[in-house]
Structures are given as C-alpha cells and as structure tokens.
Design a protein around this motif. Structure first.
Motif, PDB file in Angstrom:
ATOM      1  N   LEU A   7       0.813  -1.215   0.000  1.00  0.00           N
ATOM      2  CA  LEU A   7       0.000   0.000   0.000  1.00  0.00           C
ATOM      3  C   LEU A   7       0.849   1.269   0.000  1.00  0.00           C
ATOM      4  CD1 LEU A   7      -2.758   1.320   0.004  1.00  0.00           C
ATOM      5  CD2 LEU A   7      -2.790   1.097   2.506  1.00  0.00           C
ATOM      6  N   GLY A   8       1.927   1.296   0.744  1.00  0.00           N
ATOM      7  CA  GLY A   8       2.793   2.478   0.763  1.00  0.00           C
ATOM      8  C   GLY A   8       3.359   2.784  -0.609  1.00  0.00           C
ATOM      9  N   ARG A   9       3.837   1.754  -1.300  1.00  0.00           N
ATOM     10  CA  ARG A   9       4.382   1.965  -2.648  1.00  0.00           C
ATOM     11  C   ARG A   9       3.282   2.293  -3.649  1.00  0.00           C
ATOM     12  NH1 ARG A   9       8.305  -2.152  -1.055  1.00  0.00           N
ATOM     13  NH2 ARG A   9       7.065  -3.772  -2.026  1.00  0.00           N
ATOM     14  N   LEU A  10       2.108   1.707  -3.456  1.00  0.00           N
ATOM     15  CA  LEU A  10       0.990   2.031  -4.351  1.00  0.00           C
ATOM     16  C   LEU A  10       0.640   3.514  -4.261  1.00  0.00           C
ATOM     17  CD1 LEU A  10      -1.264  -1.071  -3.720  1.00  0.00           C
ATOM     18  CD2 LEU A  10      -0.329  -0.395  -5.941  1.00  0.00           C
ATOM     19  N   LEU A  11       0.521   4.009  -3.040  1.00  0.00           N
ATOM     20  CA  LEU A  11       0.164   5.420  -2.854  1.00  0.00           C
ATOM     21  C   LEU A  11       1.284   6.344  -3.330  1.00  0.00           C
ATOM     22  CD1 LEU A  11      -1.579   5.120   0.611  1.00  0.00           C
ATOM     23  CD2 LEU A  11      -2.691   5.538  -1.601  1.00  0.00           C
ATOM     24  N   ALA A  12       2.533   5.956  -3.070  1.00  0.00           N
ATOM     25  CA  ALA A  12       3.662   6.772  -3.506  1.00  0.00           C
ATOM     26  C   ALA A  12       3.774   6.823  -5.029  1.00  0.00           C
ATOM     27  CB  ALA A  12       4.953   6.239  -2.898  1.00  0.00           C
ATOM     28  N   GLY A  13       3.282   5.781  -5.699  1.00  0.00           N
ATOM     29  CA  GLY A  13       3.346   5.733  -7.157  1.00  0.00           C
ATOM     30  C   GLY A  13       2.041   6.088  -7.846  1.00  0.00           C
ATOM     31  N   LEU A  14       1.108   6.654  -7.116  1.00  0.00           N
ATOM     32  CA  LEU A  14      -0.254   6.899  -7.600  1.00  0.00           C
ATOM     33  C   LEU A  14      -0.308   7.596  -8.959  1.00  0.00           C
ATOM     34  CD1 LEU A  14      -2.873   6.110  -6.155  1.00  0.00           C
ATOM     35  CD2 LEU A  14      -3.038   8.446  -5.354  1.00  0.00           C
ATOM     36  N   GLU A  15       0.384   8.705  -9.115  1.00  0.00           N
ATOM     37  CA  GLU A  15       0.469   9.466 -10.371  1.00  0.00           C
ATOM     38  C   GLU A  15      -0.862   9.547 -11.129  1.00  0.00           C
ATOM     39  OE1 GLU A  15       3.808   8.132 -12.687  1.00  0.00           O
ATOM     40  OE2 GLU A  15       5.141   8.249 -10.956  1.00  0.00           O
ATOM     41  N   ALA A 110      -6.780  17.119  -7.800  1.00  0.00           N
ATOM     42  CA  ALA A 110      -5.966  17.775  -6.770  1.00  0.00           C
ATOM     43  C   ALA A 110      -5.899  16.935  -5.495  1.00  0.00           C
ATOM     44  CB  ALA A 110      -6.521  19.170  -6.474  1.00  0.00           C
ATOM     45  N   VAL A 111      -7.025  16.351  -5.097  1.00  0.00           N
ATOM     46  CA  VAL A 111      -7.059  15.483  -3.905  1.00  0.00           C
ATOM     47  C   VAL A 111      -6.112  14.295  -4.106  1.00  0.00           C
ATOM     48  CG1 VAL A 111      -8.518  13.847  -2.631  1.00  0.00           C
ATOM     49  CG2 VAL A 111      -9.364  16.147  -3.142  1.00  0.00           C
ATOM     50  N   LEU A 112      -6.180  13.669  -5.256  1.00  0.00           N
ATOM     51  CA  LEU A 112      -5.341  12.501  -5.525  1.00  0.00           C
ATOM     52  C   LEU A 112      -3.865  12.877  -5.623  1.00  0.00           C
ATOM     53  CD1 LEU A 112      -7.672  10.685  -8.046  1.00  0.00           C
ATOM     54  CD2 LEU A 112      -7.267  10.103  -5.643  1.00  0.00           C
ATOM     55  N   ARG A 113      -3.581  14.036  -6.175  1.00  0.00           N
ATOM     56  CA  ARG A 113      -2.185  14.499  -6.237  1.00  0.00           C
ATOM     57  C   ARG A 113      -1.642  14.765  -4.835  1.00  0.00           C
ATOM     58  NH1 ARG A 113      -2.614  18.332 -11.607  1.00  0.00           N
ATOM     59  NH2 ARG A 113      -2.185  16.655 -13.092  1.00  0.00           N
ATOM     60  N   ARG A 114      -2.485  15.325  -3.948  1.00  0.00           N
ATOM     61  CA  ARG A 114      -2.045  15.552  -2.562  1.00  0.00           C
ATOM     62  C   ARG A 114      -1.791  14.214  -1.861  1.00  0.00           C
ATOM     63  NH1 ARG A 114      -5.826  19.821  -2.813  1.00  0.00           N
ATOM     64  NH2 ARG A 114      -7.432  18.568  -1.793  1.00  0.00           N
ATOM     65  N   LEU A 115      -2.662  13.242  -2.078  1.00  0.00           N
ATOM     66  CA  LEU A 115      -2.477  11.912  -1.487  1.00  0.00           C
ATOM     67  C   LEU A 115      -1.172  11.306  -1.987  1.00  0.00           C
ATOM     68  CD1 LEU A 115      -3.659   9.583   0.224  1.00  0.00           C
ATOM     69  CD2 LEU A 115      -4.911   8.860  -1.814  1.00  0.00           C
ATOM     70  N   HIS A 116      -0.912  11.442  -3.266  1.00  0.00           N
ATOM     71  CA  HIS A 116       0.323  10.950  -3.884  1.00  0.00           C
ATOM     72  C   HIS A 116       1.539  11.635  -3.275  1.00  0.00           C
ATOM     73  CE1 HIS A 116       3.209   9.910  -7.024  1.00  0.00           C
ATOM     74  NE2 HIS A 116       3.365  11.189  -7.285  1.00  0.00           N
ATOM     75  N   SER A 117       1.510  12.963  -3.195  1.00  0.00           N
ATOM     76  CA  SER A 117       2.646  13.721  -2.654  1.00  0.00           C
ATOM     77  C   SER A 117       2.898  13.385  -1.191  1.00  0.00           C
ATOM     78  CB  SER A 117       2.400  15.226  -2.799  1.00  0.00           C
ATOM     79  OG  SER A 117       2.365  15.574  -4.153  1.00  0.00           O
ATOM     80  N   ALA A 118       1.848  13.318  -0.400  1.00  0.00           N
ATOM     81  CA  ALA A 118       1.994  12.997   1.023  1.00  0.00           C
ATOM     82  C   ALA A 118       2.586  11.607   1.207  1.00  0.00           C
ATOM     83  CB  ALA A 118       0.646  13.100   1.729  1.00  0.00           C
ATOM     84  N   SER A 119       2.193  10.671   0.370  1.00  0.00           N
ATOM     85  CA  SER A 119       2.698   9.305   0.479  1.00  0.00           C
ATOM     86  C   SER A 119       4.153   9.218   0.054  1.00  0.00           C
ATOM     87  CB  SER A 119       1.854   8.362  -0.373  1.00  0.00           C
ATOM     88  OG  SER A 119       0.538   8.342   0.124  1.00  0.00           O
ATOM     89  N   ARG A 120       4.531  10.006  -0.936  1.00  0.00           N
ATOM     90  CA  ARG A 120       5.934  10.011  -1.380  1.00  0.00           C
ATOM     91  C   ARG A 120       6.832  10.591  -0.294  1.00  0.00           C
ATOM     92  NH1 ARG A 120       7.438   9.173  -6.592  1.00  0.00           N
ATOM     93  NH2 ARG A 120       9.106  10.690  -6.419  1.00  0.00           N
ATOM     94  N   ALA A 121       6.298  11.535   0.474  1.00  0.00           N
ATOM     95  CA  ALA A 121       7.095  12.164   1.528  1.00  0.00           C
ATOM     96  C   ALA A 121       7.395  11.197   2.668  1.00  0.00           C
ATOM     97  CB  ALA A 121       6.363  13.390   2.068  1.00  0.00           C
TER      98      ALA A 121
END
Length: 134
Positions: A7-15, A110-121
């Motif tokens: 799940l962590g990698r999925l969210l970090a790679g959401l794009e 925008a919501v999905l991009r924020r989720l992606h960015s937060a997960s990458r951090a």
C-alpha cells in the motif's frame, strides 16, 4: 499476478492522470461495437457500457497495481469522500480508473495528487532501501 501490492508503494506511485474525454454510463441489451467503448460490465440486469458521453471524468492511477492489492481503493475513496466527491472505480489488469462527476474532476485530481505527494514524503524509495540493506 503482476503489479504492486504494498500500500505504501501504491500510494507513492499513484500518479493520477485526468483523461480530457467526458464519459457516460449507459445500459444496453446487447454489446455495442467496441469502437470507443472504455468498458463493458455484464450484470444480471444487463450490460453497463462506459464510453464517451456526458457526466463523468476518468482519472487513471498511474501505478501498476495488482488485482490482489489491499487498501488502495479504500484510501482513494476515503480521500475523495472527505471532499464530498463521488467515485466509481473500474479495475483493469494494470491500472485502476476512477470515474468522478465531470464538474468535480479538477478537485478530485488535486485530492489525488495531494495523497500521492503525502505518500511520497513518508515512503522511502525502494531502490535506496535496497542499497541500505545490501
């Protein structure tokens, strides 16, 4: 089964990527010519056809998710639900596709991009983690 399950990698790679085409959901007694059809879903009541039409935007999640992954749909749906955005998910073999109301498409993206960015951090880069272990 191919694709990511963590799940962590999925969210970090959401794009998330927004398709510029507007889509519609409709029913059909018989399958239409494939042409521009995005998806056909066979149910007891008949066929659901998703194709260019009116009312829905498609956002493709760029991560190659496994059909056996746990939690991705829940996290994405929860993030959109917090903003009051309806979402209908269609899972393909390689990617998940969200259909959101056309008028909410930019906010959903925008919501999905924020989720992606937060997960990458918070998710370490898998390559750098492997180097540290090795």
């Amino acid at each position: 089964m191919s694709g990511e399950t963590d799940l962590g990698r999925l969210l970090a790679g959401l794009e998330p990527r927004l398709d510029p085409v507007e889509y519609g959901f409709e029913t059909a007694a018989e399958p239409p010519p494939v042409g521009k059809v995005f998806a056909l879903i066979r149910e007891e009541e008949g066929l659901t056809v998703i194709r260019p039409g009116i009312g829905w935007a498609r956002i493709t999640l760029g991560v190659n998710s496994s059909l056996e992954a746990v939690g991705l749909t829940a996290r994405v749906a929860a993030a959109l639900a917090e903003r009051g955005i309806a979402a209908n998910l269609v899972a393909g073999y390689h990617h998940d596709h969200l259909f959101v109301p056309w008028e909410d498409r930019q906010e959903a993206l925008a919501v999905l991009r924020r989720l992606h960015s937060a997960s990458r951090a918070v998710s370490p880069d898998p390559a750098s983690s492997a180097q540290r272990r090795g």
